[in-house]
Design a protein around this motif. Structure first.
Motif, short mmCIF file in Angstrom:
data_model
loop_
_atom_site.label_atom_id
_atom_site.label_comp_id
_atom_site.label_asym_id
_atom_site.label_seq_id
_atom_site.Cartn_x
_atom_site.Cartn_y
_atom_site.Cartn_z
N VAL A 148 29.43 -33.51 -21.93
CA VAL A 148 28.15 -32.81 -22.11
C VAL A 148 27.24 -33.58 -23.07
O VAL A 148 26.05 -33.78 -22.79
N ASP A 149 27.79 -34.02 -24.19
CA ASP A 149 26.97 -34.77 -25.15
C ASP A 149 26.48 -36.08 -24.55
O ASP A 149 25.34 -36.51 -24.82
N LEU A 150 27.32 -36.72 -23.76
CA LEU A 150 26.90 -37.96 -23.10
C LEU A 150 25.74 -37.69 -22.14
O LEU A 150 24.77 -38.46 -22.09
N ALA A 151 25.84 -36.59 -21.40
CA ALA A 151 24.76 -36.24 -20.47
C ALA A 151 23.47 -35.94 -21.23
O ALA A 151 22.38 -36.37 -20.81
N ILE A 152 23.58 -35.24 -22.36
CA ILE A 152 22.38 -34.95 -23.16
C ILE A 152 21.75 -36.24 -23.67
O ILE A 152 20.53 -36.42 -23.63
N ALA A 153 22.59 -37.15 -24.15
CA ALA A 153 22.07 -38.43 -24.65
C ALA A 153 21.36 -39.20 -23.54
O ALA A 153 20.28 -39.77 -23.75
N ALA A 154 21.94 -39.21 -22.34
CA ALA A 154 21.32 -39.91 -21.22
C ALA A 154 19.98 -39.28 -20.85
O ALA A 154 19.00 -39.98 -20.57
N ILE A 155 19.93 -37.95 -20.86
CA ILE A 155 18.67 -37.26 -20.55
C ILE A 155 17.60 -37.60 -21.58
O ILE A 155 16.44 -37.87 -21.24
N LEU A 156 17.99 -37.62 -22.85
CA LEU A 156 17.02 -37.92 -23.90
C LEU A 156 16.53 -39.36 -23.81
O LEU A 156 15.34 -39.64 -24.05
N ILE A 157 17.41 -40.29 -23.47
CA ILE A 157 16.98 -41.68 -23.30
C ILE A 157 15.95 -41.77 -22.18
O ILE A 157 14.89 -42.40 -22.32
N ALA A 158 16.26 -41.13 -21.05
CA ALA A 158 15.32 -41.16 -19.92
C ALA A 158 14.00 -40.51 -20.29
O ALA A 158 12.92 -41.00 -19.92
N TRP A 159 14.06 -39.42 -21.03
CA TRP A 159 12.83 -38.73 -21.47
C TRP A 159 11.99 -39.62 -22.38
O TRP A 159 10.77 -39.70 -22.23
N MET A 160 12.65 -40.32 -23.30
CA MET A 160 11.93 -41.21 -24.21
C MET A 160 11.27 -42.37 -23.45
O MET A 160 10.11 -42.72 -23.71
N VAL A 161 12.02 -42.97 -22.54
CA VAL A 161 11.48 -44.09 -21.77
C VAL A 161 10.26 -43.63 -20.97
O VAL A 161 9.22 -44.33 -20.92
N ARG A 162 10.36 -42.46 -20.39
CA ARG A 162 9.23 -41.94 -19.61
C ARG A 162 8.02 -41.70 -20.51
O ARG A 162 6.88 -42.05 -20.15
N ARG A 163 8.25 -41.12 -21.68
CA ARG A 163 7.15 -40.88 -22.62
C ARG A 163 6.51 -42.20 -23.05
O ARG A 163 5.29 -42.32 -23.14
N ALA A 164 7.35 -43.19 -23.34
CA ALA A 164 6.83 -44.48 -23.80
C ALA A 164 6.00 -45.16 -22.72
O ALA A 164 4.95 -45.76 -23.01
N ARG A 165 6.46 -45.08 -21.48
CA ARG A 165 5.72 -45.72 -20.38
C ARG A 165 4.39 -45.05 -20.11
O ARG A 165 3.45 -45.70 -19.63
N ARG A 166 4.29 -43.77 -20.44
CA ARG A 166 3.05 -43.04 -20.18
C ARG A 166 2.10 -43.05 -21.37
O ARG A 166 1.03 -42.43 -21.31
N THR A 167 2.50 -43.72 -22.44
CA THR A 167 1.65 -43.76 -23.63
C THR A 167 0.36 -44.53 -23.34
O THR A 167 0.38 -45.59 -22.71
N LEU A 168 -0.73 -43.99 -23.83
CA LEU A 168 -2.00 -44.70 -23.73
C LEU A 168 -2.01 -45.78 -24.81
O LEU A 168 -2.04 -45.50 -26.00
N GLY A 169 -1.94 -47.03 -24.38
CA GLY A 169 -1.77 -48.12 -25.33
C GLY A 169 -0.29 -48.34 -25.61
O GLY A 169 0.58 -47.82 -24.90
N ALA A 170 0.00 -49.09 -26.64
CA ALA A 170 1.39 -49.40 -26.98
C ALA A 170 1.98 -48.28 -27.83
O ALA A 170 1.37 -47.86 -28.82
N PRO A 171 3.16 -47.79 -27.47
CA PRO A 171 3.80 -46.76 -28.31
C PRO A 171 4.29 -47.37 -29.61
O PRO A 171 4.52 -48.58 -29.71
N HIS A 172 4.48 -46.53 -30.60
CA HIS A 172 5.04 -46.98 -31.87
C HIS A 172 6.47 -47.46 -31.64
O HIS A 172 7.24 -46.83 -30.91
N PRO A 173 6.87 -48.58 -32.25
CA PRO A 173 8.21 -49.13 -31.97
C PRO A 173 9.36 -48.26 -32.44
O PRO A 173 10.51 -48.51 -32.07
N GLY A 174 9.08 -47.23 -33.22
CA GLY A 174 10.16 -46.36 -33.68
C GLY A 174 10.94 -45.71 -32.56
O GLY A 174 12.14 -45.44 -32.71
N TRP A 175 10.28 -45.47 -31.42
CA TRP A 175 11.00 -44.80 -30.32
C TRP A 175 12.15 -45.66 -29.81
O TRP A 175 13.17 -45.12 -29.35
N ARG A 176 12.02 -46.97 -29.88
CA ARG A 176 13.09 -47.85 -29.41
C ARG A 176 14.34 -47.72 -30.27
O ARG A 176 15.46 -47.87 -29.78
N TRP A 177 14.15 -47.46 -31.56
CA TRP A 177 15.31 -47.24 -32.43
C TRP A 177 16.06 -45.99 -32.02
O TRP A 177 17.30 -45.96 -32.06
#
Length: 377
Positions: A96-125
């Motif tokens: 379950v925790d692995l699935a949650i982590a995978a969902i959050l990674i996908a959510w972050m990547v999607r948010r970063a790709r949709r950012t207007l301009g360059a996202p702050h590099p903190g999300w990659r950490w």
């Protein structure tokens, strides 16, 4: 998210009491802190910061519920380690925790790709932190099955503490500490952009070295020590000690980073067989996690309770939370040092004193939170 912060503090207190009284075995007490307290809190902090870093909206309620699911999943982990539930519960919880982590990674990547301009590099950490959590969780099935238990246990331990927790903290501190001081740091984003590869490499070297070949831990530990102590030196120069240590929240955050660096140096001595490691995990909790969590919550709880523009209630709540911050920043690292030299009873007393001080501040802050209604949305 404030519920996750309060839950984490409660987990620290329960682990201290139940562990010291032998009602929980040490490993179960540690997982009470990590699996039930820290992991959901870090998930919640990521959900708070990623929309800021990507200039996007608040997460969907389904995403926002994931930290609370992780909290519930952590409870059977503790019970299984304690022997109350079958060991198979560990497999289910890890899945379950692995699935949650995978969902959050996908959510972050999607948010970063949709950012207007360059996202702050903190999300990659944060994405890297979750990736290390995935690797740590993948070690659970063979570990629970008894396959090379020492190697998998050491990998799981280091990938969790230095990887998941450490990368999340190092990705947050360059932004959070200047925010706590109310002073911008133009070097925060460049630092995060340049240092991620080195940090991930350091964690992998330490984790694999601890499991397979200890000299690798010296290489990885040196990477992480240079990063953390270098960031601390940057703060010292950029903000000056008088400003850095004038605020209870910033003092606690700086103490956490100093404790992290000191633990890496102590770990190097252990890796070279020059010191014992019996108290290292407890030291990680005392010298790093406790000042980190108390300092971060001192800054974030008022924001979570009173979102929007700064208000008198938010400022009053923060004043309560930082009241004993500088004293806590002294007690927690001292407790960590006592752990490292194997003075565990002394360490527990010092950690308990710091936690009680934070509990006093927290009660005062909660009284304000209950008395003043949150702003209308």
């Amino acid at each position: 998210m404030k519920q996750l912060g309060l839950s984490a503090v409660l987990c620290f207190l329960l682990a201290l009491v139940l562990g010291a009284s032998a009602l929980l075995i040490p490993v179960a007490a540690l997982h009470l802190v990590f699996a039930v307290g820290i992991l959901p809190l870090i998930f919640g902090a990521m959900l708070h910061f990623v929309p800021v870093l990507t200039r996007s909206t608040a997460p969907h309620p389904g995403i926002a519920a994931l930290p609370f699911i992780a909290l519930l999943v952590g409870i059977p982990v503790v019970l299984a380690i304690q022997g109350i539930l079958p060991r198979s519960a560990l497999h289910a919880a890890a899945t379950v925790d692995l699935a949650i982590a995978a969902i959050l990674i996908a959510w972050m990547v999607r948010r970063a790709r949709r950012t207007l301009g360059a996202p702050h590099p903190g999300w990659r950490w944060y994405a890297a932190s979750l990736s290390l959590l995935v690797l740590a969780l993948l070690a659970v099935p063979p570990l629970a099955a008894g396959v090379s238990p020492l190697a998998f246990r050491l990998f799981h331990l280091h990938a969790n503490t230095l990887g998941f927790v450490g990368l999340a903290a190092l990705g947050t501190l360059p932004v959070l500490l200047p925010t706590a001081l109310g002073k911008p740091d133009p070097q925060a984003a460049p630092w995060l952009r340049r240092r991620l590869f080195v940090a991930v490499a350091g964690v992998l070297f330490v984790s694999l070295g601890a499991a397979l070949w200890w000299p690798l831990t010296l290489v990885g530990g040196s990477f992480l020590a240079v990063l953390s102590l270098g960031l601390l030196a940057h703060w010292w120069r950029a903000f000056t000690p008088g400003v850095l240590f004038a605020d209870g929240a910033s003092t606690s955050l700086a103490a956490a980073l100093a404790g992290y660096g000191a633990l890496l140096l102590a770990g190097a001595l252990h890796g070279a067989r020059l010191a014992v490691a019996d108290g290292m995990v407890l030291g990680f909790g005392a010298a790093f996690l406790l000042p980190l969590v108390s300092g971060a919550l001192s800054q974030l709880l008022p924001v979570w309770r009173f979102p929007g523009p700064i208000s008198p209630a938010r400022q009053e709540m923060r004043r309560c939370l930082v009241r004993f911050g500088r004293l806590r920043a002294f007690l927690f690292p001292l407790a960590g040092a006592a752990c490292i030299v194997d003075y565990i009873p002394v360490a527990l007393l010092l950690a308990a004193a710091g936690l009680l001080l934070f509990a006093v501040d927290l009660v005062s802050a909660l009284a304000i939170a209950l008395r003043v209604p949150p702003p209308a949305r």
